[in-house]
Design an enzyme around this catalytic site. Structure first.
Site, short mmCIF file in Angstrom:
data_model
loop_
_atom_site.label_atom_id
_atom_site.label_comp_id
_atom_site.label_asym_id
_atom_site.label_seq_id
_atom_site.Cartn_x
_atom_site.Cartn_y
_atom_site.Cartn_z
N TYR A 25 -15.76 5.80 7.88
CA TYR A 25 -14.90 6.53 6.95
C TYR A 25 -15.03 5.98 5.54
CZ TYR A 25 -12.53 8.16 11.15
OH TYR A 25 -12.25 8.71 12.37
N HIS A 44 0.80 -1.23 0.00
CA HIS A 44 0.00 0.00 0.00
C HIS A 44 0.83 1.28 0.00
CE1 HIS A 44 -3.69 2.09 0.15
NE2 HIS A 44 -4.38 1.21 0.85
N THR A 70 -5.14 10.50 -0.84
CA THR A 70 -6.52 10.31 -0.39
C THR A 70 -6.86 11.25 0.75
OG1 THR A 70 -5.85 8.59 1.19
CG2 THR A 70 -6.54 7.87 -1.01
#
Length: 761
Positions: A585, A473, A598
């Site tokens: 979220y 990630h 993001t």
């Protein structure tokens, strides 16, 4: 040993008669072609650097400016207002290329024209950056475009009309703005209001007010200063502190997975599917290197930042005791492969030529047919990447810093990507709902030692030809890997194709040397560390409950008849049947800004809780409920737009918190919110936005809180929604399947509220 001799360009033998040299023409040919290919890549990078550097100008536009200046001079018109004469007088006197007046005049006009051209490019870029800073178009109702937005769109199209390369707009993108502290705190208080009682909210309000008046102004100044200096005031800190400094295992906690086409089958031949897929992946990498991929454009005119795509290939995460490092290479000509406990190195090129799909199929079949057993300690070696980062860093330094272990590890870390050949078969069967969940768990963690979790991504191949990805990630967010995966699946299905028997088209070259086994010398002490990491990873994997299902009653088409966005519809459905309200979220991208990644949208709002409470009470008229729903949906959409335009909550608070730590400043308000901003939202923020970019295939990340849920969904066309829900077996409060059933019922309840026709689920 035949293949080894083929790889040697020359050999020599010392004999009593002298030294006997033997040259291999074939090997020398490959060395020559490889060198030519390397120089071609360098020249392409230089050319692209020039074209990107002068965008929206071009060499042709420079020539036009020069010719116009020279032409006007011949017509006795001085468009330079005397500047050409000044430049001519400043040129050095004497012999050489400046000796004739005509040459000096032409050179002066070329210098003047170049200056005008560069000034024009700078002006156009700054104008485009100013235009791209306008986000009013996002807040306008669909179908009700203002005149201002129409004029803005025309200007943007005019300035970006020339065919851009992948990175052409990078310097024209605006920087992520630093929100006002007062605005962030106001939105934060609004987000927690439905979660706190009056006394708790009053306490939080007082802490926020004190922070805003006393501590925040000083911290904000440092953030504003950083925003002036850095390309993005969030992204580097986000990558370092949220990802690279994390010491917990990457597997399950950070890495995410992406599925294959679940409703389409191409071939059952494992090696053939890999041949087409990897050929397509390297074709995509070639397009990346040459910047031939068009940048993603919102509405077809607003460019998205492309910087995350730079580290898609040839990248690995190197463990450290305190922080990891992302290692990226400019090129790699091989992939690392794992099969039945053995590691292989497979070359992707023959000289300068990329291997064709049929050649790659043959090479993978050779690996599948190889009967050799694993070396001692080799089978579970990759468990080191699935366990704790500190333990992996210590083992790497102690056992992999020299000799054959170092060489073998470098072959993996310097590979374009990692390939895992599994012996099991997984595929979604609509008649067996559990098949999708089992498929997802296999992609998420496998058996804890058959994935190299440090690589930018691992391509996973099952025995029945089904594929998937497990992606790290830190280097990028899921939509980036989604662009690659969509290209690969499209190329595999519609361009490369298969024979009737499921093999790659064409005949392979049997003279290719087979893949090379990597050699290891793993001592008993290292094997003990490997086993310890494996036990940690296995306990983590066994605790993951993953429930995936396909929701068939309706999809995007009927949701739109409710006059709301499909995303807002699903987000509100997630709030129903909870039993209690909690922080929720959703990810929002900030790629309209340079190096943006993001931001989070806090989906649990006062408007959504009011609607849910009214639904639970079952005493309101449907018209009133629909009105409450529309208010909640509009609120959600507005928050999503604010997050996309740099006016989110969590990233700003995260950076303020970091600055306070750097300065040694204590803040009760930041201490109160840091456990959420610094951990929960950090991971959960990227969960639910994944699928929006992966239009053809579901993906998922695990949950981020021990007593919470991770929900990833993909609205797949007009009549289908895929859900991936994760939780932990160790939590007595959560149950992924139970929550999935609640989501099903909530969607049906919303459909009934709007009287949307539906079929049986």
């Amino acid at each position: 040993m035949a293949e080894a001799h083929q790889a040697v360009a020359f050999q020599f033998t010392v004999t009593p008669e002298g030294v006997d040299f033997r040259l291999s023409r074939e090997a020398l040919k490959h060395v020559y072609l490889s060198g030519i290919n390397s120089w071609k890549k360098r020249l392409i990078r230089i050319k692209n650097g020039i074209l990107r550097g002068v965008y929206p100008g071009s060499p042709t536009s420079w020539l036009v400016v020069v010719m116009a200046t020279v032409g006007s001079s011949f017509c006795n018109v001085d468009v330079s207002l005397g500047l050409v004469g000044c430049i001519q007088r400043c040129l050095p006197q004497g012999c050489g290329p400046y000796q004739t007046p005509q040459t000096r005049a032409l050179l002066s006009m070329a210098i003047f024209s170049t200056g005008v051209w560069v000034t024009g490019i700078f002006f156009f870029r700054q104008t485009l950056k100013l235009l791209l800073s306008y986000h009013g178009w996002m807040f306008e109702m669909h179908g009700k475009t203002s005149n201002l937005t129409r004029i803005w769109a025309m200007c943007v199209r005019l300035l970006s009309s020339r065919h851009p390369m992948l990175y052409s707009f990078q310097t024209s993108l605006p920087k992520l703005p630093v929100p006002r502290v007062s605005a962030t705190i106001q939105r934060y208080l609004e987000s927690v209001r439905p979660l706190l009682d009056d006394e708790e909210y009053y306490r939080m309000e007082m802490l926020a007010k004190e922070f805003q008046n006393k501590t925040a102004p000083r911290l904000q100044k440092y953030l504003v200063l950083k925003s002036w200096w850095a390309s993005n005031y969030v992204s580097d800190w986000w990558e370092e502190y949220i990802y690279l400094r994390g010491r917990s295992p990457l597997m399950v906690n950070s890495n995410y997975y992406v599925m294959d086409l679940v409703l389409i089958k191409n071939t059952d031949v494992q090696a053939a599917r890999l041949g087409n897929t990897i050929h397509a992946m390297i074709m995509y990498r070639r397009k990346l290197d040459r910047e031939e991929i068009k940048p993603v454009m919102a509405l077809g005119i607003v460019p998205m930042c492309s910087y995350q795509m730079e580290r898609m290939f040839n990248t690995t995460r190197v463990p450290g005791k305190e922080t990891d490092v992302l290692q990226h290479l400019s090129d790699s000509r091989h992939v690392a492969v794992y099969h039945k406990g053995r590691f292989f190195k497979l070359w992707l090129y023959e000289g300068s030529r990329l291997l064709k799909p049929q050649d790659l199929e043959m090479q993978f079949q050779r690996i599948l047919d190889d009967p050799s057993p694993p070396q001692p300690g080799e089978e579970k070696l990759a468990a080191l990447t699935a366990g704790g980062r500190v333990e992996w860093a210590q083992a790497r330094q102690a056992f992999f810093s020299s000799g054959k272990n170092k060489a073998a590890l470098e072959a993996i870390e310097r590979a374009a990507f990692f390939v895992a050949l599994d012996e099991e078969s997984y595929r979604y069967d609509p008649e067996d709902e559990a098949s999708l969940s089992l498929y997802g768990k296999a992609l998420l963690h496998g058996n804890c030692y058959n994935r190299w979790f440090d690589k930018s991504f691992t391509l996973i191949s099952f025995k029945n030809g089904q594929l998937g990805l497990n992606a790290e990630h830190a280097w990028a967010d899921a939509p980036i890997i989604g662009h690659l995966w969509e290209f690969v699946l499209g190329t595999d299905s519609f361009h490369l194709g298969y024979t009737e028997t499921g093999h790659c088209l064409g005949k392979p070259n049997p003279a290719l040397p087979p893949p090379t086994r990597l050699q290891w010398d793993i001592p008993k002490q290292c094997q003990a560390v490997i086993e310890s990491s494996y036990q940690v990873a296995k306990a983590l994997a066994d605790d993951v409950e993953l429930y995936c299902f396909q929701f068939l009653p309706f999809g995007k088409g009927l949701i739109k008849k409710c006059r709301t966005s499909p995303d807002a519809f699903v987000q509100i459905a997630l709030q129903l049947d909870r039993g209690k309200f909690c922080l929720t979220y959703e990810a929002s991208m900030t790629r309209m800004f340079r190096e943006g990644r993001t931001e989070t949208v806090r989906s649990c709002t006062s408007e959504s809780t009011a609607f849910v409470q009214a639904m639970v009470e079952k005493s309101h008229a449907k018209a009133d409920l629909r009105d409450l729903f529309q208010k909640a949906a509009k609120k959600h959409q507005n928050m999503y737009r604010l997050a996309m335009t740099g006016a989110g909550i969590d990233r700003h608070l995260f950076c303020l918190y970091l600055v306070s730590k750097y300065l040694g400043v204590s803040s009760p308000f930041l201490a109160e919110v840091s456990t959420v901003v610094g951990s929960t939202s950090a991971w959960f923020s990227d969960l639910q936005g994944l699928s929006s970019a992966l239009l053809l295939h579901p993906s998922c990340c695990p949950q981020v809180a021990d007593d919470g849920y991770g929900v990833s969904y993909m609205i797949a066309g007009e009549n289908t929604i895929f859900f991936h829900i994760s939780s932990k077996f160790s939590s007595s409060e959560t149950n992924a399947q139970r929550f999935g059933n609640h989501i099903r019922q909530a969607l049906l309840d919303l459909a009934d509220l709007f009287q949307v026709p539906k079929t049986d689920s």
